[in-house]
Design a protein around this motif. Structure first.
Motif, short mmCIF file in Angstrom:
data_model
loop_
_atom_site.label_atom_id
_atom_site.label_comp_id
_atom_site.label_asym_id
_atom_site.label_seq_id
_atom_site.Cartn_x
_atom_site.Cartn_y
_atom_site.Cartn_z
N UNK A 257 0.83 -1.21 0.00
CA UNK A 257 0.00 0.00 0.00
C UNK A 257 0.87 1.26 0.00
N UNK A 258 1.92 1.22 -0.81
CA UNK A 258 2.79 2.38 -0.95
C UNK A 258 3.95 2.44 0.03
N UNK A 259 3.94 1.61 1.07
CA UNK A 259 4.97 1.66 2.11
C UNK A 259 6.11 0.70 1.78
N UNK A 260 6.73 0.89 0.64
CA UNK A 260 7.78 -0.03 0.18
C UNK A 260 8.98 -0.04 1.11
N UNK A 261 9.39 1.14 1.57
CA UNK A 261 10.60 1.24 2.39
C UNK A 261 10.41 0.66 3.79
N UNK A 262 9.18 0.38 4.18
CA UNK A 262 8.93 -0.11 5.54
C UNK A 262 9.27 -1.59 5.71
N UNK A 263 9.49 -2.29 4.59
CA UNK A 263 9.68 -3.74 4.67
C UNK A 263 11.01 -4.14 4.04
N UNK A 264 11.65 -5.12 4.67
CA UNK A 264 12.93 -5.60 4.16
C UNK A 264 12.74 -6.45 2.90
N UNK A 265 11.61 -7.15 2.81
CA UNK A 265 11.32 -7.95 1.63
C UNK A 265 9.81 -7.98 1.44
N UNK A 266 9.38 -7.81 0.18
CA UNK A 266 7.96 -7.86 -0.18
C UNK A 266 7.80 -8.95 -1.23
N UNK A 267 6.94 -9.92 -0.94
CA UNK A 267 6.68 -11.04 -1.85
C UNK A 267 5.26 -10.87 -2.36
N UNK A 268 5.10 -10.62 -3.66
CA UNK A 268 3.81 -10.19 -4.18
C UNK A 268 3.31 -11.10 -5.29
N UNK A 269 2.01 -11.41 -5.23
CA UNK A 269 1.34 -12.17 -6.26
C UNK A 269 1.14 -11.30 -7.50
N UNK A 270 0.92 -11.93 -8.67
CA UNK A 270 0.85 -11.13 -9.91
C UNK A 270 -0.29 -10.13 -9.95
#
Length: 379
Positions: free
Chosen positions: A114-127
C-alpha cells in the motif's frame, strides 16, 4: 518505554521468527507456505481485531489500537529477529514490534505494501498486485498458495464410493462471490451454468460447490439453472458434508469463478484441467466508485512505478501464459506439470536467509506444508 534491543552476539544460533496471523485463511496459508520452505522454527502469533476493525482498515502506522488485545496472543519480549505477515491490518502490528525492538526486527510482507515499500525488508507479491521492480520486491508467478494434499488424499478415500456412482467426466464448478469491480448476481450465475454446459457439451456430471462468499441469490439462481442430474453443494458454516476437497481429488476437470485466487491456484498447482469463468465488470454506483478510486490511485502513484490496485485478471493472464488454465469456452487444457513454484520459493528462502545473516551455504530446507486447508470454500 521502549524495550532494549537484544545484543546480536548473545542471540541464540537459531533466529526467533514470528508469523502474524489473523482470521483470513488465505493470507495465513501463504505465510505458512513461505515459512515451511524456510525450514526454521516459527512462533505463530494469532491476533484478533477489535469490533470496528474486523472489516475496517486502519491507517498504516506502528500501532496496536485496532487489536483486541485480550483475545490476541501476547506481543512481548524477546522481540523476534524476523516477522512474516500478510494483510494490511497486520502491517501495523509488525511496524509496532520493530519499533519496540529499536529496529532489530526484520519484516517480510506477503502481499502489497500500500505504498509503504521502504517499511519492509522484503515484499513477496502475487501477480494481481502488479508491483514495480524494486530491490526489496519479489514478484511471484502465482500466489503462495499450496493445495492441502494430505487432506485431499483423505477426502478421496471418504468420498470415493459416492463419486464412483457419478457419470464421468465430472466437472467441478467452484463458485466464489462478488468482488469489486466485478458483478456476480443471478444473471451472471445463469451465464456461468450456460457456458459450462456449452463447454462440456452436456457430457458427464456437473458438481457445483458454493463458498462462504457466494450470495444466497446466486446460489438460488444456480439451483434453478442446473440440469436434473447435477449436484449442488450449498455452503454453510461448519457443514460436515462439504465436497470441496473431494472434488480436488476426484473431479476430472474444473471451472472456477475468476474472483477466487485461492481456488484457482489450488486447482492449478494440482495440475488439473482448469477453465476460468471471468466475471463481468459491474456498471452500478459501487463499481463506478471503485473505478474512480482506482484512477485516483494511479494518478497518486504516477511516477513511482507503482500500480497499487489489485487486478485479479493479472492472475488469470499468468495462468493462461503458464499453460495452467484457459478462459471458459476454450478446450480444457491437458493436466499440467509443475508450475515453477518451488524454484521461486528457493529464491525467497535465500533472500530471507541473507536478511537473517545465516551462512551463505545450503539454506535450511523443509517440505511444504500439505495439510493446511487454505481455500475459502472449506475454511
Amino acid at each position: 518505554m521502549l524495550s532494549q534491543a537484544r545484543d546480536p552476539a548473545a542471540a541464540p544460533r537459531t533466529p526467533l521468527i514470528w508469523a502474524l496471523q489473523a482470521e483470513k485463511a488465505g493470507d495465513n496459508a501463504q505465510v505458512d507456505t513461505l515459512l515451511e520452505a524456510l525450514g526454521l522454527p516459527v512462533t505463530v502469533k494469532r491476533l484478533c481485531m477489535g469490533r470496528r476493525w474486523q472489516r475496517g482498515k486502519p491507517r498504516i502506522r506502528a500501532n496496536l489500537g485496532h487489536l483486541d488485545r485480550a483475545a490476541s496472543d501476547a506481543l512481548e519480549p524477546p522481540w523476534p529477529d524476523l516477522i512474516v505477515l500478510s494483510g494490511r491490518r497486520l502491517m501495523n502490528v509488525a511496524l509496532w514490534v520493530r519499533e519496540q525492538s529499536l529496529g532489530h526486527t526484520r519484516l517480510v510482507l506477503v502481499g502489497r505494501p500500500h505504498g509503504h515499500y521502504a517499511a519492509f525488508d522484503l515484499i513477496v507479491a502475487a501477480p494481481q498486485f502488479r508491483l514495480p521492480a524494486r530491490a526489496n520486491v519479489i514478484n511471484l508467478d502465482l500466489p503462495l498458495i499450496e493445495p492441502p494434499r494430505v487432506a485431499i488424499s483423505e477426502a478421496a478415500q471418504l468420498w470415493r464410493n459416492e463419486f464412483a456412482a457419478l457419470v464421468r467426466p465430472v466437472t467441478a464448478v467452484l463458485v466464489g462471490g462478488p468482488t469489486q469491480p466485478f458483478r456476480f448476481d443471478a444473471q451472471v450465475a445463469q451465464a456461468l451454468i450456460d457456458r459450462t454446459l456449452a463447454a462440456t457439451a452436456g457430457a458427464g456430471t456437473l458438481y457445483v460447490s458454493t463458498s462462504r462468499r457466494t450470495p444466497a441469490a446466486v446460489t438460488r439462481a444456480l439451483a434453478r439453472s442446473l440440469p436434473p442430474d447435477a449436484r449442488l453443494f450449498r455452503w454453510a458454516a461448519g457443514s460436515a458434508d462439504n465436497p470441496y476437497l473431494a472434488l480436488l481429488a476426484l473431479a476430472d476437470r474444473f471451472v472456477v469463478t475468476g474472483d477466487s485466487a485461492s481456488m484457482l491456484v489450488e486447482v492449478a498447482r494440482l495440475g488439473r484441467p482448469l477453465a476460468v469463468f471471468e466475471l463481468p465488470v459491474g456498471r452500478g454506483p459501487r463499481q463506478r466508485l471503485a473505478r474512480l478510486r482506482a484512477l485516483f490511485g494511479h494518478l497518486r502513484w504516477r511516477g513511482h512505478g507503482a500500480r497499487p490496485q489489485r487486478d485479479i485478471t493479472e492472475l488469470h493472464r499468468a495462468l493462461y501464459r503458464m499453460g495452467l488454465a484457459v478462459p471458459l469456452g476454450e478446450p480444457f487444457p491437458a493436466s499440467s506439470g509443475a508450475d515453477g513454484a518451488h524454484m521461486q520459493l528457493a529464491a525467497i528462502r535465500t533472500r530471507i536467509c541473507s536478511l537473517l545473516g545465516l551462512c551463505a551455504g545450503e539454506p535450511p530446507a523443509a517440505a511444504l506444508r500439505t495439510d493446511n486447508p487454505a481455500s475459502e470454500s472449506h475454511a
